[in-house]
Design an enzyme around this catalytic site. Structure first.
Site, PDB file in Angstrom:
ATOM      1  N   THR A 149       0.839  -1.200   0.000  1.00  0.00           N
ATOM      2  CA  THR A 149       0.000   0.000   0.000  1.00  0.00           C
ATOM      3  C   THR A 149       0.872   1.247   0.000  1.00  0.00           C
ATOM      4  OG1 THR A 149      -1.687  -1.132   1.266  1.00  0.00           O
ATOM      5  CG2 THR A 149      -1.617   1.266   1.500  1.00  0.00           C
ATOM      6  N   ARG A 177     -13.306  -8.864   0.337  1.00  0.00           N
ATOM      7  CA  ARG A 177     -12.371  -8.689   1.460  1.00  0.00           C
ATOM      8  C   ARG A 177     -11.882  -7.238   1.529  1.00  0.00           C
ATOM      9  NH1 ARG A 177      -6.944  -6.629   2.103  1.00  0.00           N
ATOM     10  NH2 ARG A 177      -6.003  -7.641   3.908  1.00  0.00           N
ATOM     11  N   VAL A 178     -11.852  -6.695   2.743  1.00  0.00           N
ATOM     12  CA  VAL A 178     -11.325  -5.351   2.977  1.00  0.00           C
ATOM     13  C   VAL A 178     -10.282  -5.456   4.081  1.00  0.00           C
ATOM     14  CG1 VAL A 178     -11.922  -3.061   3.855  1.00  0.00           C
ATOM     15  CG2 VAL A 178     -13.445  -4.200   2.241  1.00  0.00           C
ATOM     16  N   GLY A 179      -9.154  -4.777   3.908  1.00  0.00           N
ATOM     17  CA  GLY A 179      -8.091  -4.818   4.911  1.00  0.00           C
ATOM     18  C   GLY A 179      -8.090  -3.588   5.787  1.00  0.00           C
ATOM     19  N   ASP A 180      -6.912  -3.190   6.207  1.00  0.00           N
ATOM     20  CA  ASP A 180      -6.769  -2.047   7.117  1.00  0.00           C
ATOM     21  C   ASP A 180      -6.821  -0.702   6.396  1.00  0.00           C
ATOM     22  OD1 ASP A 180      -4.260  -2.940   5.898  1.00  0.00           O
ATOM     23  OD2 ASP A 180      -3.352  -1.268   6.994  1.00  0.00           O
ATOM     24  N   THR A 200       1.220  -0.502   6.348  1.00  0.00           N
ATOM     25  CA  THR A 200       1.145  -1.314   5.138  1.00  0.00           C
ATOM     26  C   THR A 200       1.504  -2.741   5.528  1.00  0.00           C
ATOM     27  OG1 THR A 200       2.015  -1.661   2.904  1.00  0.00           O
ATOM     28  CG2 THR A 200       3.525  -0.671   4.492  1.00  0.00           C
ATOM     29  N   GLY A 201       1.064  -3.704   4.740  1.00  0.00           N
ATOM     30  CA  GLY A 201       1.316  -5.112   5.051  1.00  0.00           C
ATOM     31  C   GLY A 201      -0.003  -5.851   5.204  1.00  0.00           C
ATOM     32  N   GLY A 203      -3.277  -6.619   6.200  1.00  0.00           N
ATOM     33  CA  GLY A 203      -4.280  -5.809   6.881  1.00  0.00           C
ATOM     34  C   GLY A 203      -4.929  -6.528   8.054  1.00  0.00           C
TER      35      GLY A 203
HETATM   36  N1  ASP Z   1      -2.538  -3.351   3.952  1.00  0.00           N
HETATM   37  C1  ASP Z   1      -3.030  -3.798   2.668  1.00  0.00           C
HETATM   38  C2  ASP Z   1      -4.218  -4.689   2.885  1.00  0.00           C
HETATM   39  O1  ASP Z   1      -4.206  -5.495   3.783  1.00  0.00           O
HETATM   40  C3  ASP Z   1      -2.017  -4.506   1.833  1.00  0.00           C
HETATM   41  C4  ASP Z   1      -0.596  -3.974   1.836  1.00  0.00           C
HETATM   42  O2  ASP Z   1      -0.303  -2.945   2.402  1.00  0.00           O
HETATM   43  O3  ASP Z   1       0.271  -4.614   1.263  1.00  0.00           O
HETATM   44  O4  ASP Z   1      -5.144  -4.624   2.118  1.00  0.00           O
END
Ligand code: ASP
Length: 292
Positions: A149, A177-180, A200-201, A203
Site C-alpha cells: 500500500t 475482502r477489505v483490509g486495514d 502497510t502489510g 491488513g
Molecule cells: N494493507 C493492505 C491490505 O491489507 C495490503 C498492503 O499494504 O500490502 O489490504
C-alpha cells in the site's frame, strides 16, 4: 512561524509520492492535498501492481481498491472500499470526507457517489496486469506476492498534518475482502495534537494488533514516532505469538508535529520508505523488529 514541509511515504515507490507531495508542500499546499496528490501519482502508475490502475486482481481477477484520508486539524476523515471501476480512490475518499456525513462508502455505493461527482468509471485491468495475475495464480496463498500500500503522511508549512492510504489490497483476496487501508485508525490516523501514523502489510494482522491508532496513542503518551512504530511492530509479533503463528509482514510509519519521522516493521518485511524535507527526498529502511 513557518514549518518546514515534511512528507513520509511507504515503499520504494513512495519516492515518487514524496517528490510530488513535497513539490506541492513547498508551493504552499495543505498537508492533506499534498498527501492525496502524492498517492495519486502512484495510483496512476501501471508499473505499481499494488495500488490503483493496473493493480493486481482479487481471487476472480477484479481490481478492488481501498483508500482513506484524514485531516489532522479537524479530525475530518473519509474512506472508500471495494471500488472496482474508479482509479483515484484517495481523492474519492477525500470527497466522502468533504461531501457526506459518513466516514466509509463501499462497493457500488462508493462508485455511484464517484460517478455523481465527476469521477470517470473505467476498466482498471490492463492486458499486462491480467497476464501477470494469471501467471501468479498458481503461487497465490503460498508466497508473499509483494503487495504494498502507499501510505503518505505530510506536514505542511502551517505545521498541520494530513495523510492518506491507498491500495488494491492483498493480491488474490476473496471478493469483498477489505483490509486495514480504508479503515480510519487501521491503515491511517492523523491528529495535529499528536502526529500522523500509517501502515502497510497484512491488513488482518495490522487490524488485529490495533492499527495506526495504537501508534498515535503511544505518541500521545510520550513515545517518539520511531518508538511508537517499533511498539506497533512488537504488538503484531506478540499477537502472532499468542496465536501460535509466525508474525506476518507489517510496516508502520509516523511523523510528529515537529516533523520527526519514524518507521518500523516485522522481520522480513523489508520496507523502504521515503522522507522529504523541503524539496529534498531521501530513502530509508524501516527497522525490522523481532521482539514482542
Ligand atoms: N494493507 C493492505 C491490505 O491489507 C495490503 C498492503 O499494504 O500490502 O489490504
Amino acid at each position: 512561524m513557518m514549518s518546514e514541509p515534511v512528507c513520509i511515504a511507504t515503499w520504494s515507490f513512495g519516492k515518487l509520492a514524496a517528490e510530488v507531495a513535497s513539490t506541492m508542500l513547498v508551493a504552499g499546499a495543505s498537508a492533506l492535498d499534498a498527501a492525496v496528490a502524492g498517492a495519486q501519482a502512484i495510483e496512476d502508475d501501471p508499473s505499481v501492481a499494488s495500488v490503483g490502475f493496473a493493480g493486481i486482481g482479487n481471487r476472480i481477477g477484479s481490481v478492488s481498491l481501498d483508500a482513506c484520508v484524514m485531516d489532522g486539524r479537524t479530525l475530518n476523515c473519509g474512506g472508500v472500499a471495494g471500488v472496482e471501476n474508479i482509479r483515484h480512490v484517495a481523492a474519492l475518499a477525500k470527497l466522502v470526507m468533504e461531501k457526506t456525513p459518513h466516514l466509509l462508502l463501499v462497493g457500488k455505493g462508493a462508485e455511484w457517489f464517484g460517478l455523481q461527482n465527476g469521477f470517470p468509471l473505467e476498466q482498471l485491468t490492463t492486458p499486462e496486469s491480467l497476464a501477470e495475475w494469471y501467471r501468479k495464480l498458481p503461487v497465490q496463498n503460498k508466497d508473499w506476492l509483494g503487495h504494498d500500500t502507499v501510505t503518505v503522511l505530510c506536514r505542511d508549512q502551517s505545521g498541520s498534518l494530513g495523510g492518506c492510504c491507498t491500495t488494491s489490497g492483498l493480491p488474490y483476496k476473496l471478493p469483498g475482502r477489505v483490509g486495514d487501508s480504508p479503515i480510519i485508525g487501521g491503515g491511517l490516523y492523523v491528529d495535529n495534537e499528536v502526529g500522523a501514523a500509517g501502515a502497510t502489510g497484512f491488513g488482518e494482522e495490522i487490524l488485529r494488533a490495533g492499527g495506526s491508532l495504537l501508534i498515535i496513542e503511544h505518541m500521545r503518551n510520550g513515545k517518539s514516532p520511531q518508538e511508537a512504530c517499533e511498539l506497533a511492530a512488537r504488538r503484531v509479533n506478540r499477537v502472532a505469538a499468542r496465536r501460535g503463528e509466525t508474525p506476518k509482514k507489517a510496516a508502520f510509519i509516523a511523523i510528529d508535529p515537529q516533523g520527526i519521522t519514524g518507521g518500523a516493521c516485522t522481520v522480513g518485511t523489508d520496507c523502504a520508505f521515503a522522507v522529504s524535507r523541503g524539496a529534498h527526498v531521501a530513502m530509508f529502511q524501516a527497522d525490522e523488529i523481532s521482539g514482542v
